[in-house]
Design an enzyme around this catalytic site. Structure first.
Site, PDB file in Angstrom:
ATOM      1  N   GLN A 188     -88.834  22.485 -56.244  1.00  0.00           N
ATOM      2  CA  GLN A 188     -87.640  23.276 -56.558  1.00  0.00           C
ATOM      3  C   GLN A 188     -87.321  24.293 -55.466  1.00  0.00           C
ATOM      4  O   GLN A 188     -86.213  24.835 -55.423  1.00  0.00           O
ATOM      5  CB  GLN A 188     -87.816  24.009 -57.893  1.00  0.00           C
ATOM      6  CG  GLN A 188     -87.799  23.090 -59.107  1.00  0.00           C
ATOM      7  CD  GLN A 188     -86.442  22.457 -59.371  1.00  0.00           C
ATOM      8  OE1 GLN A 188     -85.399  23.013 -59.040  1.00  0.00           O
ATOM      9  NE2 GLN A 188     -86.455  21.276 -59.969  1.00  0.00           N
TER      10      GLN A 188
ATOM     11  N   SER B 248     -89.398  16.722 -52.905  1.00  0.00           N
ATOM     12  CA  SER B 248     -88.668  15.570 -53.431  1.00  0.00           C
ATOM     13  C   SER B 248     -87.224  15.622 -52.933  1.00  0.00           C
ATOM     14  O   SER B 248     -86.531  16.617 -53.131  1.00  0.00           O
ATOM     15  CB  SER B 248     -88.695  15.597 -54.956  1.00  0.00           C
ATOM     16  OG  SER B 248     -87.862  14.576 -55.454  1.00  0.00           O
TER      17      SER B 248
ATOM     18  N   HIS C 270     -84.383  14.210 -53.818  1.00  0.00           N
ATOM     19  CA  HIS C 270     -83.184  14.280 -54.679  1.00  0.00           C
ATOM     20  C   HIS C 270     -82.944  15.661 -55.275  1.00  0.00           C
ATOM     21  O   HIS C 270     -81.937  15.880 -55.958  1.00  0.00           O
ATOM     22  CB  HIS C 270     -83.222  13.189 -55.764  1.00  0.00           C
ATOM     23  CG  HIS C 270     -84.168  13.415 -56.896  1.00  0.00           C
ATOM     24  ND1 HIS C 270     -83.746  13.849 -58.124  1.00  0.00           N
ATOM     25  CD2 HIS C 270     -85.506  13.255 -57.006  1.00  0.00           C
ATOM     26  CE1 HIS C 270     -84.795  13.930 -58.941  1.00  0.00           C
ATOM     27  NE2 HIS C 270     -85.875  13.578 -58.281  1.00  0.00           N
TER      28      HIS C 270
ATOM     29  N   GLY D 293     -91.554  13.488 -55.642  1.00  0.00           N
ATOM     30  CA  GLY D 293     -92.369  14.664 -55.935  1.00  0.00           C
ATOM     31  C   GLY D 293     -93.570  14.333 -56.811  1.00  0.00           C
ATOM     32  O   GLY D 293     -94.668  14.852 -56.604  1.00  0.00           O
ATOM     33  N   SER D 294     -93.373  13.463 -57.788  1.00  0.00           N
ATOM     34  CA  SER D 294     -94.471  13.140 -58.709  1.00  0.00           C
ATOM     35  C   SER D 294     -95.632  12.501 -57.962  1.00  0.00           C
ATOM     36  O   SER D 294     -96.791  12.882 -58.158  1.00  0.00           O
ATOM     37  CB  SER D 294     -93.978  12.190 -59.815  1.00  0.00           C
ATOM     38  OG  SER D 294     -92.970  12.808 -60.571  1.00  0.00           O
TER      39      SER D 294
ATOM     40  N   CYS E 250     -87.482  15.749 -68.792  1.00  0.00           N
ATOM     41  CA  CYS E 250     -88.604  14.870 -69.123  1.00  0.00           C
ATOM     42  C   CYS E 250     -88.949  14.943 -70.595  1.00  0.00           C
ATOM     43  O   CYS E 250     -89.567  14.044 -71.129  1.00  0.00           O
ATOM     44  CB  CYS E 250     -89.840  15.246 -68.303  1.00  0.00           C
ATOM     45  SG  CYS E 250     -89.453  15.554 -66.596  1.00  0.00           S
TER      46      CYS E 250
ATOM     47  N   THR F  22     -94.261  -0.826 -47.580  1.00  0.00           N
ATOM     48  CA  THR F  22     -93.215  -0.723 -46.567  1.00  0.00           C
ATOM     49  C   THR F  22     -92.381   0.517 -46.834  1.00  0.00           C
ATOM     50  O   THR F  22     -91.951   0.769 -47.953  1.00  0.00           O
ATOM     51  CB  THR F  22     -92.333  -1.988 -46.590  1.00  0.00           C
ATOM     52  OG1 THR F  22     -93.190  -3.109 -46.369  1.00  0.00           O
ATOM     53  CG2 THR F  22     -91.257  -1.931 -45.515  1.00  0.00           C
TER      54      THR F  22
ATOM     55  N   ASN G  30     -89.214  24.825 -62.367  1.00  0.00           N
ATOM     56  CA  ASN G  30     -87.995  24.027 -62.513  1.00  0.00           C
ATOM     57  C   ASN G  30     -87.182  24.364 -63.748  1.00  0.00           C
ATOM     58  O   ASN G  30     -85.991  24.110 -63.795  1.00  0.00           O
ATOM     59  CB  ASN G  30     -88.337  22.539 -62.512  1.00  0.00           C
ATOM     60  CG  ASN G  30     -89.504  22.187 -63.408  1.00  0.00           C
ATOM     61  OD1 ASN G  30     -90.602  22.734 -63.266  1.00  0.00           O
ATOM     62  ND2 ASN G  30     -89.278  21.315 -64.350  1.00  0.00           N
TER      63      ASN G  30
HETATM   64  C1  LIG Z   1     -88.324  17.063 -60.113  1.00  0.00           C
HETATM   65  C2  LIG Z   1     -89.649  17.701 -59.985  1.00  0.00           C
HETATM   66  C3  LIG Z   1     -90.805  16.941 -59.728  1.00  0.00           C
HETATM   67  C4  LIG Z   1     -90.785  15.444 -59.683  1.00  0.00           C
HETATM   68  O1  LIG Z   1     -90.130  14.930 -58.561  1.00  0.00           O
HETATM   69  P1  LIG Z   1     -89.641  13.417 -58.566  1.00  0.00           P
HETATM   70  O2  LIG Z   1     -89.207  13.159 -57.172  1.00  0.00           O
HETATM   71  O3  LIG Z   1     -88.520  13.326 -59.540  1.00  0.00           O
HETATM   72  O4  LIG Z   1     -90.829  12.575 -58.952  1.00  0.00           O
HETATM   73  C5  LIG Z   1     -92.002  17.602 -59.566  1.00  0.00           C
HETATM   74  N1  LIG Z   1     -92.074  18.948 -59.634  1.00  0.00           N
HETATM   75  C6  LIG Z   1     -91.001  19.711 -59.871  1.00  0.00           C
HETATM   76  C7  LIG Z   1     -91.142  21.194 -59.920  1.00  0.00           C
HETATM   77  C8  LIG Z   1     -89.755  19.118 -60.071  1.00  0.00           C
HETATM   78  O5  LIG Z   1     -88.690  19.872 -60.316  1.00  0.00           O
END
Ligand SMILES: *Cc1c(COP(=O)(O)O)cnc(C)c1O
Length: 387
Positions: free
Chosen positions: A179, A199, A201, A70-71, A324, A237, A151
């Site tokens: 989210q 993202s 996970h 996500g980042s 964080c 890759t 989040n």
């Molecule tokens: C977790 C999160 C991210 C970051 O995602 P990552 O895959 O951990 O880098 C960005 N935005 C929101 C709203 C999140 O909850």
């Protein structure tokens, strides 16, 4: 017994994700850029995953770019829109004060590079109105970036309305939907979204993999330079196993969205109802437009960190503010953005549920949290003095 109530931080991988990943890690280990059959098998898995992810958000497969999470997707979306704007002399960006740091810190960097960033103030229940966005847009605005759901406090923002306004005004619209994915419906066409971040996970996929959706015609700027992967827009890759796991997880989450949301919402409401009974407690975020799994409270007179450690000792995994910021003593920027004073923001607790949680989990949380809050208050000289 362990109760995992920190699904906004990360989720347990689903069996479907794991099953999709294992063959890529064992026998199908080719590089998708290789011309031989093993490589082409990997390329096929990649394309198949692209189609699945696209179908889940109403996009076309060629609008899907795989990232490290996500980042990275947030960074690339915002940097790309800023570049497009700058080429036309547009250097004004509209966002909100309670975005994820992946968005806020990217905006900070752009500010240093000469962009003007306007962060809309967030209402007391963690809301932003479409009118606020409309009023902020200027002729030199190149980008509006507003998250789909927060989040920390779970507020769901009116992204469809904001998308319509941006489309009308000819401004690019990015939403951090990390989210929301797998919990709320996403349709990038119907919602007029130009750029969107996901993202894996956060919806029972693996860590270290995500998606940047970019509408056809929105030219991306590379943030990772190198080979020609991802149509030349993201070198390196591909994380084939991660991508396959993500696609499987998203497909499953979307196919069970209504059923899971109903179950999780019921558990969430039991928790909100129960924890509201604790004296001097405040619910954070929108009571109605809220992520199905989010419960966020501030309890006066306690430290969130102490609460977490004591809950952990009882087998409950929760969070205080955002992961964080743990390790620093600053209170969460989200809680400050909705107007919580510092000392109250410090006493925050976030419980984030998934469909894997049960009524027994809720029972345990409802038994332990009030007890631990009372104990912490009983040993706090400040609280005693106040009483
Ligand atoms: C977790 C999160 C991210 C970051 O995602 P990552 O895959 O951990 O880098 C960005 N935005 C929101 C709203 C999140 O909850």
């Amino acid at each position: 017994m362990r109760v995992y109530a920190d699904n906004a931080a990360t989720t347990q991988m689903s069996e479907a994700a794991l099953a999709a990943m294992l063959p890529c890690l064992r026998e199908e280990y080719g590089n998708p850029s290789s011309l031989h059959s093993l490589g082409q098998k990997a390329a096929e898995i990649l394309w198949d995953s692209r189609e699945k992810v696209a179908a889940c958000i109403g996009a076309s497969p060629k609008e899907i770019y795989f990232t490290s999470g996500g980042s990275e997707a947030d960074n690339q979306a915002i940097i790309s829109a800023a570049r497009i704007g700058a080429e036309k002399g547009k250097r004004h960006i509209v966002s909100t004060s309670f975005e994820h740091h992946a968005v806020l810190h990217t905006l900070k960097a752009l500010e240093k590079a000469g962009f003007e960033v306007e962060l809309l103030p967030v209402g007391e229940i963690g809301n932003i109105t479409p009118d606020q966005v409309e009023a902020a847009i200027r002729p030199d605005t190149c980008l509006v970036t507003v998250m789909y759901a927060n989040n920390e406090i779970g507020s769901v923002l009116p992204v469809s309305e904001i998308g319509a306004i941006c489309r009308d005004k000819g401004v690019l619209f990015h939403t951090d939907a990390v989210q929301a994915a797998g919990h709320l419906p996403i349709d990038v066409s119907a919602q007029n979204i130009d750029l969107l971040s996901l993202s894996a996970h956060k919806f029972h996929g693996p860590k270290g993999v995500g998606v940047l959706y970019a509408r056809r015609g929105v030219r991306l700027t590379n943030v990772i330079n190198g080979g020609a992967q991802e149509r030349g827009k993201r070198a390196g890759t591909e994380n084939v196993a991660g991508i396959a796991g993500m696609a499987a997880a998203l497909e499953e989450a979307v196919s069970r969205l209504d059923e899971n949301a109903a179950k999780v919402t019921r558990l969430r409401d039991r928790l909100i109802e129960g924890l509201s009974q604790i004296p001097c407690s405040i619910l954070n975020g929108d009571p109605i437009k809220r992520l199905p799994g989010n419960v966020s409270f501030c309890f006066e007179g306690i430290e969130g960190e102490s609460l977490l450690l004591l809950l952990d000792a009882k087998g409950i995994c929760a969070s205080s503010g955002s992961a964080c910021t743990s390790g620093s003593l600053d209170p969460s920027h989200v809680l400050l953005a909705i107007g919580r004073p510092h000392e109250i923001a410090h006493g925050s607790l976030r419980l984030s549920l998934s469909e894997l949680n049960t009524d027994e989990d809720v029972d345990l949380i409802l038994a332990e949290v009030p007890r631990v809050v009372e104990y912490l208050r009983s040993i706090s000289p400040l609280w005693q003095e106040r009483r």
